[in-house]
Design an enzyme around this catalytic site. Structure first.
Site, PDB file in Angstrom:
ATOM      1  N   GLY A 108     -11.742  29.043 -36.989  1.00  0.00           N
ATOM      2  CA  GLY A 108     -12.195  29.370 -38.458  1.00  0.00           C
ATOM      3  C   GLY A 108     -11.273  29.296 -39.531  1.00  0.00           C
ATOM      4  O   GLY A 108     -11.674  28.451 -40.652  1.00  0.00           O
ATOM      5  N   LEU A 109     -10.188  30.233 -39.397  1.00  0.00           N
ATOM      6  CA  LEU A 109      -9.523  30.116 -40.711  1.00  0.00           C
ATOM      7  C   LEU A 109      -8.515  28.787 -40.879  1.00  0.00           C
ATOM      8  O   LEU A 109      -8.583  28.283 -41.905  1.00  0.00           O
ATOM      9  CB  LEU A 109      -8.466  31.313 -40.456  1.00  0.00           C
ATOM     10  CG  LEU A 109      -7.349  31.340 -41.518  1.00  0.00           C
ATOM     11  CD1 LEU A 109      -7.934  31.858 -43.004  1.00  0.00           C
ATOM     12  CD2 LEU A 109      -6.256  32.493 -41.162  1.00  0.00           C
ATOM     13  N   ASP A 122       0.861  -1.141  -0.029  1.00  0.00           N
ATOM     14  CA  ASP A 122       0.153  -0.068  -0.017  1.00  0.00           C
ATOM     15  C   ASP A 122       0.844   1.329   0.089  1.00  0.00           C
ATOM     16  O   ASP A 122       0.338   2.465  -0.194  1.00  0.00           O
ATOM     17  CB  ASP A 122      -0.897   0.055   1.339  1.00  0.00           C
ATOM     18  CG  ASP A 122      -2.154  -0.706   0.798  1.00  0.00           C
ATOM     19  OD1 ASP A 122      -2.466  -1.201  -0.267  1.00  0.00           O
ATOM     20  OD2 ASP A 122      -3.317  -0.539   1.918  1.00  0.00           O
ATOM     21  N   ASP A 165     -12.199  35.660 -34.676  1.00  0.00           N
ATOM     22  CA  ASP A 165     -11.991  34.268 -34.884  1.00  0.00           C
ATOM     23  C   ASP A 165     -12.494  33.336 -33.616  1.00  0.00           C
ATOM     24  O   ASP A 165     -13.067  32.319 -33.879  1.00  0.00           O
ATOM     25  CB  ASP A 165     -10.527  33.870 -34.985  1.00  0.00           C
ATOM     26  CG  ASP A 165     -10.357  32.764 -35.669  1.00  0.00           C
ATOM     27  OD1 ASP A 165     -11.214  32.536 -36.540  1.00  0.00           O
ATOM     28  OD2 ASP A 165      -9.541  31.961 -35.390  1.00  0.00           O
TER      29      ASP A 165
END
Length: 518
Positions: A409-410, A36, A274
């Site tokens: 986006g671009l 453990d 953008d």
């Protein structure tokens, strides 16, 4: 017990370890079997700490079970005190040691150690890691904090940050600066960086700032009742929440406070040219309750995303998340099984995931971008740089973190323009991996079969897997943005199967589009 490859939370003694490791001058004696001891490696490996956690294990073995394991525990306690000379000690048992019922707390009390010894009763088979951290801090505060005269100037305590917490170190720095701008000092930050002696001074503060309800709410409730200290309910993650946090503090201290927003960039960035392309993107949010609730507000109100689904793994926050889901018009997922989460993500087909390291792996398999917002996290989410989630700078960091996995986006326009290029066509895979691109498939009039595993598809059932896509429909499908193309394919195949069609042409594609647009 159910075995799992991944788990969102460890057992409660790991939560106690998170508190002990965050503090100084505190030592944890853990009655545990050999093996453990893996738990303390989590901190040096994942959090990249430069020292081991302050924990002593009894590490009993199978052959010890036939003898006196209680004496092993007492010996470990005495040795730990003699070696480390802590200001206070906490004692408890791991999951396995709990079964032999040695009562570490009772044994430690009979030893007469010359420092406070706080016994932890953490039910390993009923509760989990966050409960363990919350309960441990509560027991420490209850044992050590006392009523006292308030500080001359207005101060507060920061409550809840622990070791292995998601950006807790940087959140402390950000909030300390934010409060300083308001003319408020920090009396004690606990447990992160505090000593047991510091906890005796908690009562000098005028109020408490509850940073993380998962790990600090029980202590705050106790101090509100016993020390007459109110505590904040707003977690300042995001622009709106940070402003609400400032208003809440003003109400608590009875005077206006100044919130310096000169460094705040998220609102302008999220409305820039953008970034408006991100508006309406569907996101699925999963993690601990606090970070999910704050992320949902940021996603919808500050980034313009559509929240497609939310959920949490810690059942202590289930009621809050269910109420929030109702407000957002979605169904809450309360589960600590990552397979349930993966199934829900597949069903919803979001365009982005906000989650834990589990969801990052799920996103990789499904081809869905993911930003990490909550523990459990791996080593890359403990950056060396300053990277908070809370306050003004936290809002800026969140914007960057969430936007970076997405195609803007671009960028998507360029990828579409060069779709037939040898490097960017659909079968090429990520260009930054290099060397794995294959030639773009030539157009063919032959029927194209939908198959599981294509770059723009997700798993489909046995019925839709038999549907044949005709070439004209396949070419039209490729005009759909790649981040929703998989969902469009699945919806069309389901529509065709329901109509009893085994081929999909342009007409079927358009009919399916009209059907799901209603």
């Amino acid at each position: 017990m159910k075995l799992s490859v991944w788990t969102y939370e460890g057992p409660p003694h790991v939560g106690a370890l998170r508190v002990a490791t965050a503090m100084k001058g505190l030592h944890y004696v853990l009655h545990a079997p050999q093996g453990d001891t893996y738990a303390d490696l989590l901190f040096t490996m994942i959090e990249r700490r430069n020292h081991r956690p302050p924990v002593t294990y009894t590490t009993f073995q199978a052959r010890d079970l036939g003898t006196d394991t209680a004496m092993l525990f007492k010996t470990a306690c005495q040795n730990a005190y003699d070696r480390f000379q802590p200001q206070a000690m906490i004692v408890g048992a791991s999951c396995t040691a709990e079964l032999i019922q040695d009562d570490p707390g009772g044994m430690a009390e009979t030893m007469g150690l010359p420092c406070p010894v706080i016994a932890l009763d953490l039910p390993s088979y009923q509760r989990k890691e966050n409960f363990g951290a919350d309960e441990t801090l509560f027991q420490l505060v209850r044992a050590l904090a006392k009523p006292m005269t308030r500080s001359a100037h207005v101060t507060c305590n920061l409550i809840g940050p622990t070791a292995l917490g998601f950006r807790h170190r940087d959140d402390i720095t950000e909030l300390t600066g934010l409060l300083s701008d308001m003319g408020i000092g920090v009396n004690v930050c606990a447990p992160y960086g505090a000593t047991p002696h510091d906890l005796t001074q908690l009562g000098a503060a005028h109020f408490n700032v509850l940073m993380y309800p998962e790990t600090g709410e029980a202590a705050c409730r106790w101090m509100e009742r016993e020390l007459a200290q109110p505590y904040t309910k707003v977690v300042p993650i995001g622009v709106g929440a940070t402003r609400d946090f400032a208003d809440e503090i003003a109400a608590i201290i009875g005077r206006p406070v100044a919130l310096d927003e000169s460094r705040l960039r998220l609102p302008w960035y999220s409305s820039s040219v953008d970034s408006t392309y991100l508006t309406g993107k569907r996101v699925f949010i999963f993690g601990d309750g606090t970070h999910v609730a704050t992320a949902a507000r940021i996603a919808r109100d500050e980034m313009g995303f559509e929240v497609a689904g939310i959920g949490c793994y810690n059942r202590e926050q289930a009621r809050m998340i269910r109420a929030l889901a109702k407000d957002y018009g979605v169904e809450a997922l309360i589960s600590d099984d990552y397979l349930d989460v993966e199934e829900r993500i597949e069903q919803l087909a979001p365009e982005m995931i906000l989650g834990t390291q589990m969801e990052r792996h799920i996103g990789k398999r499904l081809g869905i971008p993911c930003a990490v917002i909550s523990a459990p996290v791996h080593v890359q989410d403990f950056p060396a740089r300053y990277s908070p989630q809370m306050g003004i700078e936290g809002a800026n960091v969140i914007f960057d973190t969430w936007v970076h996995p997405l195609v803007m986006g671009l960028e998507e326009h360029l990828l579409t323009m060069f779709r037939d290029d040898f490097e960017f066509h659909d079968a090429a895979g990520p260009s930054h991996h290099g060397g794995h691109a294959t030639s773009a498939p030539a157009d063919s009039p032959q029927p194209i079969h939908a198959q599981v595993g294509e770059p723009d598809t997700a798993p489909v059932d046995a019925v839709t897997a038999q549907v044949i896509w005709l070439a004209d429909a396949e070419r039209e499908l490729k005009k759909i943005p790649f981040f929703v193309r998989g969902k469009a394919r699945r919806n069309t195949e389901t529509f065709a199967a329901q109509k009893g069609l085994n081929e999909i042409g342009l007409e079927t594609l358009y009919e399916a589009k009209a059907h799901y647009a209603r």
